[in-house]
Write an enzyme that holds these catalytic residues in place. Structure first.
Site, PDB file in Angstrom:
ATOM      1  N   ALA A 133      46.818  26.799  29.611  1.00 41.15           N
ATOM      2  CA  ALA A 133      46.396  27.670  30.721  1.00 41.15           C
ATOM      3  C   ALA A 133      46.176  29.099  30.216  1.00 41.15           C
ATOM      4  O   ALA A 133      45.201  29.758  30.596  1.00 41.15           O
ATOM      5  CB  ALA A 133      47.437  27.653  31.838  1.00 41.15           C
ATOM      6  N   TYR A 165      50.583  26.936  27.565  1.00 44.93           N
ATOM      7  CA  TYR A 165      49.748  27.460  26.469  1.00 44.93           C
ATOM      8  C   TYR A 165      48.253  27.220  26.748  1.00 44.93           C
ATOM      9  O   TYR A 165      47.433  28.134  26.600  1.00 44.93           O
ATOM     10  CB  TYR A 165      50.181  26.765  25.177  1.00 44.93           C
ATOM     11  CG  TYR A 165      49.497  27.232  23.924  1.00 44.93           C
ATOM     12  CD1 TYR A 165      49.867  28.425  23.301  1.00 44.93           C
ATOM     13  CD2 TYR A 165      48.488  26.473  23.325  1.00 44.93           C
ATOM     14  CE1 TYR A 165      49.247  28.835  22.126  1.00 44.93           C
ATOM     15  CE2 TYR A 165      47.869  26.875  22.157  1.00 44.93           C
ATOM     16  CZ  TYR A 165      48.254  28.065  21.557  1.00 44.93           C
ATOM     17  OH  TYR A 165      47.631  28.473  20.393  1.00 44.93           O
ATOM     18  N   VAL A 205      53.296  43.096  23.198  1.00 44.42           N
ATOM     19  CA  VAL A 205      51.985  43.077  23.866  1.00 44.42           C
ATOM     20  C   VAL A 205      52.081  42.872  25.380  1.00 44.42           C
ATOM     21  O   VAL A 205      51.150  43.195  26.116  1.00 44.42           O
ATOM     22  CB  VAL A 205      51.029  42.008  23.269  1.00 44.42           C
ATOM     23  CG1 VAL A 205      50.763  42.264  21.794  1.00 44.42           C
ATOM     24  CG2 VAL A 205      51.544  40.594  23.481  1.00 44.42           C
ATOM     25  N   ARG A 264      51.931  38.248  10.197  1.00 45.24           N
ATOM     26  CA  ARG A 264      52.104  36.908   9.619  1.00 45.24           C
ATOM     27  C   ARG A 264      51.016  35.957  10.144  1.00 45.24           C
ATOM     28  O   ARG A 264      50.277  36.318  11.073  1.00 45.24           O
ATOM     29  CB  ARG A 264      53.501  36.359   9.925  1.00 45.24           C
ATOM     30  CG  ARG A 264      53.699  35.940  11.354  1.00 45.24           C
ATOM     31  CD  ARG A 264      55.068  35.297  11.534  1.00 45.24           C
ATOM     32  NE  ARG A 264      55.040  34.313  12.584  1.00 45.24           N
ATOM     33  CZ  ARG A 264      56.114  33.908  13.258  1.00 45.24           C
ATOM     34  NH1 ARG A 264      57.283  34.398  12.959  1.00 45.24           N
ATOM     35  NH2 ARG A 264      55.995  32.998  14.200  1.00 45.24           N
ATOM     36  N   TYR A 291      53.610  13.546  14.251  1.00 43.06           N
ATOM     37  CA  TYR A 291      52.623  14.178  15.126  1.00 43.06           C
ATOM     38  C   TYR A 291      51.479  14.781  14.302  1.00 43.06           C
ATOM     39  O   TYR A 291      50.301  14.661  14.654  1.00 43.06           O
ATOM     40  CB  TYR A 291      53.299  15.239  15.996  1.00 43.06           C
ATOM     41  CG  TYR A 291      52.396  15.821  17.056  1.00 43.06           C
ATOM     42  CD1 TYR A 291      51.782  15.002  18.014  1.00 43.06           C
ATOM     43  CD2 TYR A 291      52.136  17.183  17.105  1.00 43.06           C
ATOM     44  CE1 TYR A 291      50.932  15.536  18.978  1.00 43.06           C
ATOM     45  CE2 TYR A 291      51.289  17.726  18.068  1.00 43.06           C
ATOM     46  CZ  TYR A 291      50.692  16.899  19.000  1.00 43.06           C
ATOM     47  OH  TYR A 291      49.854  17.430  19.951  1.00 43.06           O
ATOM     48  N   GLY A 339      49.906  41.064  16.418  1.00 42.14           N
ATOM     49  CA  GLY A 339      50.589  39.981  15.702  1.00 42.14           C
ATOM     50  C   GLY A 339      50.054  39.897  14.289  1.00 42.14           C
ATOM     51  O   GLY A 339      49.862  38.810  13.753  1.00 42.14           O
ATOM     52  N   LYS A 355      45.304  30.020  27.230  1.00 43.64           N
ATOM     53  CA  LYS A 355      44.121  30.099  26.370  1.00 43.64           C
ATOM     54  C   LYS A 355      42.823  29.895  27.182  1.00 43.64           C
ATOM     55  O   LYS A 355      41.803  30.506  26.869  1.00 43.64           O
ATOM     56  CB  LYS A 355      44.226  29.085  25.225  1.00 43.64           C
ATOM     57  CG  LYS A 355      45.406  29.365  24.270  1.00 43.64           C
ATOM     58  CD  LYS A 355      45.283  30.716  23.576  1.00 43.64           C
ATOM     59  CE  LYS A 355      46.326  30.914  22.498  1.00 43.64           C
ATOM     60  NZ  LYS A 355      46.190  32.219  21.801  1.00 43.64           N
ATOM     61  N   SER A 363      42.245  29.012  21.678  1.00 41.90           N
ATOM     62  CA  SER A 363      42.681  27.757  21.046  1.00 41.90           C
ATOM     63  C   SER A 363      41.851  26.607  21.594  1.00 41.90           C
ATOM     64  O   SER A 363      41.378  26.650  22.739  1.00 41.90           O
ATOM     65  CB  SER A 363      44.153  27.497  21.369  1.00 41.90           C
ATOM     66  OG  SER A 363      44.497  26.172  21.022  1.00 41.90           O
TER      67      SER A 363
END
Ligand code: NAD
Length: 246
Positions: A156, A154, A63, A14, A199, A11, A158, A141
């Site tokens: 889980a 997400y 990936v 960017r 947020y 990745g 990480k 994260s």
């Protein structure tokens, strides 16, 4: 700090991956960027990073696909002769509250973030073991450490990356390979650009340093972990979160 080193970054065209590529190239590393779909962004990243005078290669691959990842690792070894550093950075979010999350939403995020990281480690480990040195850096994260509403998939994935990091660090440490994870907090990229201003305001209140992170904040830590100076650091989950965890 990374002169003559060769790195694969997933990745890498960017966001955080792109900043890691740039920081590595600036420090003298040759970089092999794996990307999912944007040929234009990949070609632009290649020509921009080549300005630092190192070799930059790009290759399209998903990936999640074990065979494709094998071809990337093979191509990178062929291009540079050896690979010293792997950065597992590719990742996605598919945020939804649990009651709305489908099994597909859950497994897609696990497949890209966690299985994708495993796929690269599995293919690069024999090479690094043979050369008796290597650096593996997984981008995790803060969500994998403390959870986050709307991110069951997400978080889980990480948390899984954190476990993967610790186990592999124990398994291959004696072969001269360090394995660490970086757990960023809120970093300003396309991934977080979709969040509402309301947020974002709430998130900012939780950050001790009073600002969002930049991709470069993460890239500098990745460069340190990849360097010879970090030779005695392994099995760590390093927060780069402006104090969001405290
Ligand atoms: P981004 O969306 O800008 O970049 C993600 C990259 O991953 C893109 O280049 C994308 O093409 C690539 N990718 C996605 N799916 C892929 C696949 N199947 N195969 C190959 N490549 C794929 O996001 P970012 O903010 O730069 O995130 C980079 C990493 O940092 C991710 O792992 C993310 O979870 C993590 N992270 C980001 C933040 C943040 O606040 N931005 C916080 C914590 C962790």
């Amino acid at each position: 700090m990374l002169k003559g080193k060769n790195a694969i970054i997933t990745g890498g065209v960017r966001g955080i991956g792109r900043a890691i590529g740039e920081t590595f190239a600036k420090q003298g590393a040759n970089v092999f960027l794996c990307y999912k779909s944007n040929d234009e962004a990949a070609l632009a990243a290649k020509s921009e990073l080549e300005q630092y005078g190192t070799n930059v290669e790009i290759m399209k691959a998903d990936v999640q696909d074990y065979q494709q990842v094998g071809l990337v690792v093979e191509a990178a070894i062929k291009a540079f002769g050896k690979i010293d550093i792997l950065v597992n950075n590719a990742g996605i979010t598919k945020d939804k509250l649990l009651m709305r999350m489908t099994p597909e939403d859950f497994s897609e995020v696990i497949d890209v973030n966690l299985v994708g990281s495993f796929n690269f480690i599995r293919h690069i480990a024999p090479h690094m073991i043979k050369q008796k040195q290597g650096r593996i850096i997984n981008i995790s994260s803060i969500a994998g450490v403390k959870g986050n509403p709307g991110q069951a998939n997400y978080s889980a994935s990480k948390a899984g990356i954190n476990g993967l990091t610790l186990s592999v660090a124990k398994e291959i440490g004696r072969r001269g390979i360090t394995v660490n994870a970086i757990a960023p907090g809120y970093i300003e990229t396309d991934m977080t650009g979709i969040l509402t201003e309301e947020y974002k305001g709430k998130l900012l209140d939780a950050i001790s340093l009073g600002r969002f992170g930049t991709p470069e904040d993460v890239a500098k830590v990745a460069a340190f972990l990849a360097s010879d100076d970090a030779a005695y650091i392994t099995g760590q989950i390093i927060g780069v979160d402006g104090g969001m965890m405290i």
